[in-house]
Write an enzyme that holds these catalytic residues in place. Structure first.
Site, PDB file in Angstrom:
ATOM      1  N   TRP A 162       0.843  -1.212   0.000  1.00  0.00           N
ATOM      2  CA  TRP A 162       0.000   0.000   0.000  1.00  0.00           C
ATOM      3  C   TRP A 162       0.873   1.254   0.000  1.00  0.00           C
ATOM      4  O   TRP A 162       0.542   2.255  -0.632  1.00  0.00           O
ATOM      5  CB  TRP A 162      -0.898  -0.004   1.250  1.00  0.00           C
ATOM      6  N   HIS A 163       1.996   1.171   0.706  1.00  0.00           N
ATOM      7  CA  HIS A 163       2.846   2.357   0.811  1.00  0.00           C
ATOM      8  C   HIS A 163       3.507   2.736  -0.506  1.00  0.00           C
ATOM      9  O   HIS A 163       3.842   3.901  -0.707  1.00  0.00           O
ATOM     10  CB  HIS A 163       3.920   2.163   1.894  1.00  0.00           C
ATOM     11  N   GLY A 164       3.717   1.797  -1.354  1.00  0.00           N
ATOM     12  CA  GLY A 164       4.321   2.190  -2.623  1.00  0.00           C
ATOM     13  C   GLY A 164       4.644   1.007  -3.511  1.00  0.00           C
ATOM     14  O   GLY A 164       4.789  -0.130  -3.050  1.00  0.00           O
TER      15      GLY A 164
END
Lengths: 309, 475
Positions: free
Chosen positions: B325-327
């Site tokens: 989700w963060h990247g």
């Protein structure tokens, strides 16, 4: 709601008072340009990039040329910035005209010139009116002569460094001259600073190209300034190896300035060929230090006076 | 328009004043006004993406209505599926397309097939990871019967785009925020005053702590091979405070701003650096995301009420998804993997729910044991975070390897101001660790309150730095 507005207003008012006090007392320490916009409109001006901002001291010029037969309207004001803000061009011209006292009839205007001031990079199209400096001070300012200048704060807050109240390494005097302070004078530090400058200027070689628009704006500026007094061109003293890079980029620079000067009946003082070049000491090969600046400014004043004798 | 800009400081009081002038009118006017300013706020980044958020909101508004209207469970499921496909699809395309394409090409090349493709120039719409999760929670909660679908399109659009938390959270559940849009807000002095305090503290964390630490961190991570072990170690520690100051600072400003408009957003950070183990740490760090994953992924997978293998699987799934989700980068996935590795032993030894209360709840100072647990958790999470910050997994390993090489005997150009402000942060947050935020001092004597406000203002003024973004905007 009333209680809330009262308390928030009180808090903001106290913050505002503190901020104003700091600006009034330390405006020359906390930002490189702020003080330039807090003084009245100028009758005589020093214009150019960082070489002029740090190298030409208005106080010395005022003292020297007040005795001129021409009875110039003084004081001089140093309205030079850095090459990032003040290449020749419509934005700088517009700002100069904002700072200029239009009532002046007999002022002195010293234009400190370098090849880079007539250049643009590929990122902006001068022909379309796009200039790399347009979002920077002084071009993003409307009011250039109010004290305190809140417009400057609102538009350029990111340039301030309030912590310099405690630790100052420069002082922008009220006359617009920037004095560098606490510079270590050993050879190692000098060479390190000079390397930074040389690397920067070497990078310019690949990035910059001469711009017709900037040259045209230079002609326009001369016309504007001549309506208000005498104009002089200056090329500030710098170390020879940095000069060599400049001359490699624009070998015809001196000829170009000479020809513009001749056609406009203006004197061009080229201090890169001055016999006392080495006496104009600098701290990084590029910017004159305080002592060198005193000598250079006196020599410049003498040159101006000699024209008028 | 970012929070730490002059433009926002002008925008907010104007918007606030008009909002409460209109408040005497009606709920509809309040919501319509909030919707307009929220779209304006978002449009300041890139107006083209307004169509995206509007389309996403519209589809979820429609889907929720259809779910409610459907009688058959399968039909309801199909509509939830539409919402899932649409939201995850948007996220997948804008955030992960190039990552998957690159990874696929690498895989083909690895097994000997020559593959090539041209990367698409996809601009990541700011805040997309946050608002897609927010709208997803809405449709899922409607499906689960936890909330009634909104009858007002203005209310729903305003909920999705509510400007304080639109760009980087907190990720608000419909069950918490949507009902607040269904009720006319009245001005509450205490709420607004505390909102201001929280904003002030948020600005301190962002422009003083995070942006000062950032200078050292950027140097350390730029080329680890050029820095000494000491510099790299300090860079790693400073990164922990940069990330915390940046993100929790943003959350504080967002929550504080929302309170000015009469809204209560959920707490997003509860002093995570005082956590005594990794489980407590993630119960206190980016809580809105942790809870989202818990409710919509972990529990549906069975959570911890399944067999041992599945339990471990679920933990890894959660942390890997969280990393992803963060990247769109393997560094984030590896970071998630390491977090799971750190968590699993705690879970297996049934100690993961040992520290539910804040540390030293009944005393001022922690015991030695608690202090050691806090220190250990902090240091381990710092090392894991190297993977979060580095450009590649190789760079992260090199960074850690160089820390332990003990090369060079300098700490670098260590900024004393950064250390001082970190100490201030920790002391103030420790004192207020039982509160909702670091500057929750509404019940203290007036001289303490005003002294604190002025002190924070002066620290921000003198030691603040200006950056042009927040780290979590990229996610």
């Amino acid at each position: 709601m009333k209680k809330y507005i009262k308390k928030v207003s009180l808090f903001l008012f106290v913050c505002f008072v503190i901020l104003t006090a700091i600006l009034l007392k330390y405006g020359g320490n906390i930002d490189h340009f702020y003080n330039k916009f807090t003084t009245p409109k100028a009758k005589s001006m020093i214009l150019g990039d960082s070489r002029a901002m740090q190298g030409i001291q208005p106080e010395i010029l005022n003292e020297a040329i007040k005795s001129s037969d021409k009875d110039y309207e003084l004081p001089m004001y140093n309205y030079a910035f850095t090459i990032a803000q003040t290449p020749m061009g419509p934005p700088y011209r517009k700002s100069i005209l904002r700072k200029l006292d239009k009532e002046t009839k007999n002022g002195v205007y010293i234009l400190s010139l370098t090849p880079w001031m007539f250049c643009s990079g590929d990122d902006y199209n001068d022909d379309l009116g796009e200039f790399r400096e347009q979002d920077q001070p002084p071009h993003n300012m409307i009011y250039v002569d109010v004290n305190p200048n809140y417009e400057y704060i609102l538009r350029n807050l990111n340039l301030f460094s309030f912590r310099h109240v405690f630790k100052t390494n420069y002082l922008l005097h009220k006359d617009g001259w920037m004095e560098r302070k606490k510079l270590s004078k050993d050879e190692f530090s000098f060479n390190a600073r000079k390397k930074v400058q040389k690397d920067m200027i070497t990078e310019f070689l690949d990035y910059y190209k001469l711009s017709k628009v900037r040259k045209q704006s230079f002609y326009d500026l001369i016309k504007d300034l001549k309506k208000h007094g005498d104009v002089f061109f200056v090329r500030s003293p710098i170390d020879l190896d940095i000069l060599e890079i400049e001359n490699k980029f624009y070998p015809e620079f001196d000829n170009f300035i000479d020809s513009v000067a001749t056609s406009n009946n203006i004197r061009y003082f080229n201090f890169t060929r001055h016999p006392k070049l080495k006496e104009f000491s600098n701290y990084d090969g590029h910017h004159i230090d305080k002592k060198g600046g005193e000598l250079f400014t006196k020599a410049l004043a003498d040159s101006i006076l000699s024209v008028n004798q | 328009m970012i929070f730490n800009s002059v433009v926002f400081l002008i925008f907010l009081p104007i918007v606030f004043s008009i909002y409460w002038l209109l408040s005497k009118k009606s709920l509809k006017i309040q919501n319509t006004y909030l919707l307009i300013i929220s779209y304006f706020f978002y449009g300041c980044w890139d107006w083209r993406f307004l169509f995206l958020i509007a389309a996403s909101s519209l589809i979820d508004f429609w889907v929720a209505k259809k779910i409610k209207a459907s009688e058959k469970k399968n039909t309801k499921k199909a509509f939830v599926g539409i919402s899932l496909v649409m939201n995850i699809g948007l996220l997948g395309f804008f955030k992960y397309f190039n990552f998957f394409a690159d990874s696929l090409v690498d895989l083909f090349n690895l097994v000997g097939f020559h593959a090539d493709y041209t990367t698409l120039h996809i601009i990541l719409p700011v805040g997309i990871s946050f608002y897609t999760f927010q709208t997803l929670s809405y449709t899922i909660d409607v499906y689960r019967g936890k909330i009634e679908p909104s009858n007002s399109i203005v209310q729903f659009f305003a909920y999705v785009s509510f400007f304080p938390q639109l760009v980087a959270g907190p990720i608000e559940r419909a069950t918490n925020l949507l009902p607040q849009f269904q009720k006319k807000r009245t001005f509450e002095y205490d709420k607004a005053a505390d909102g201001m305090r929280q904003m002030l503290w948020g600005f301190f964390k962002k422009v003083v702590v995070a942006d000062n630490c950032a200078v050292f961190v950027d140097q350390a991570f730029a080329d680890p091979s050029m820095s000494s072990s000491g510099e790299l170690f300090v860079g790693m520690i400073f990164f922990a405070f940069q990330l915390y100051g940046d993100f929790s600072g943003y959350s504080d400003i967002a929550i504080g701003s929302a309170r000015l408009f009469g809204f209560d957003l959920k707490q997003n950070f509860a002093f995570p650096y005082f956590a005594r183990d990794i489980a407590e740490f993630y119960r206190r760090w980016h809580m809105s995301l942790t809870n989202w994953f818990k409710d919509y992924v972990y529990f549906p997978l069975g959570g911890s009420r399944v067999g041992l293998n599945k339990k471990i699987r679920n933990v890894f799934i959660i942390y890997l998804i969280s990393g992803f989700w963060h990247g769109a980068n393997w560094t984030f996935i590896f970071w998630g993997f390491l977090n799971a590795l750190y968590y699993v032993p705690l879970m297996l030894s049934k100690r993961n729910r040992r520290n539910l209360e804040i540390v030293a709840a009944n005393s001022f100072l922690p015991s030695f044991r608690q202090g050691y647990a806090i220190f250990e958790t902090f240091i381990v999470t710092c090392f894991i975070r190297v993977f979060f910050r580095a450009d590649s997994i190789e760079d992260a390993f090199l960074y850690i390897k160089r820390i332990f090489s003990f090369q060079g005997n300098t700490w670098g150009n260590l900024d004393k101001i950064s250390i001082a402000v970190i100490v201030i942060l920790l002391v103030v947050e420790w004192i207020n660790r039982k509160e909702q935020h670091g500057l929750a001092i509404g019940n203290r004597p007036v001289y303490v309150r005003w002294g604190s406000y002025m002190a924070v203002f002066l620290i921000i003024l003198f030691f603040g730095k200006s950056s042009t973004s927040f780290i979590y905007f990229q996610f």
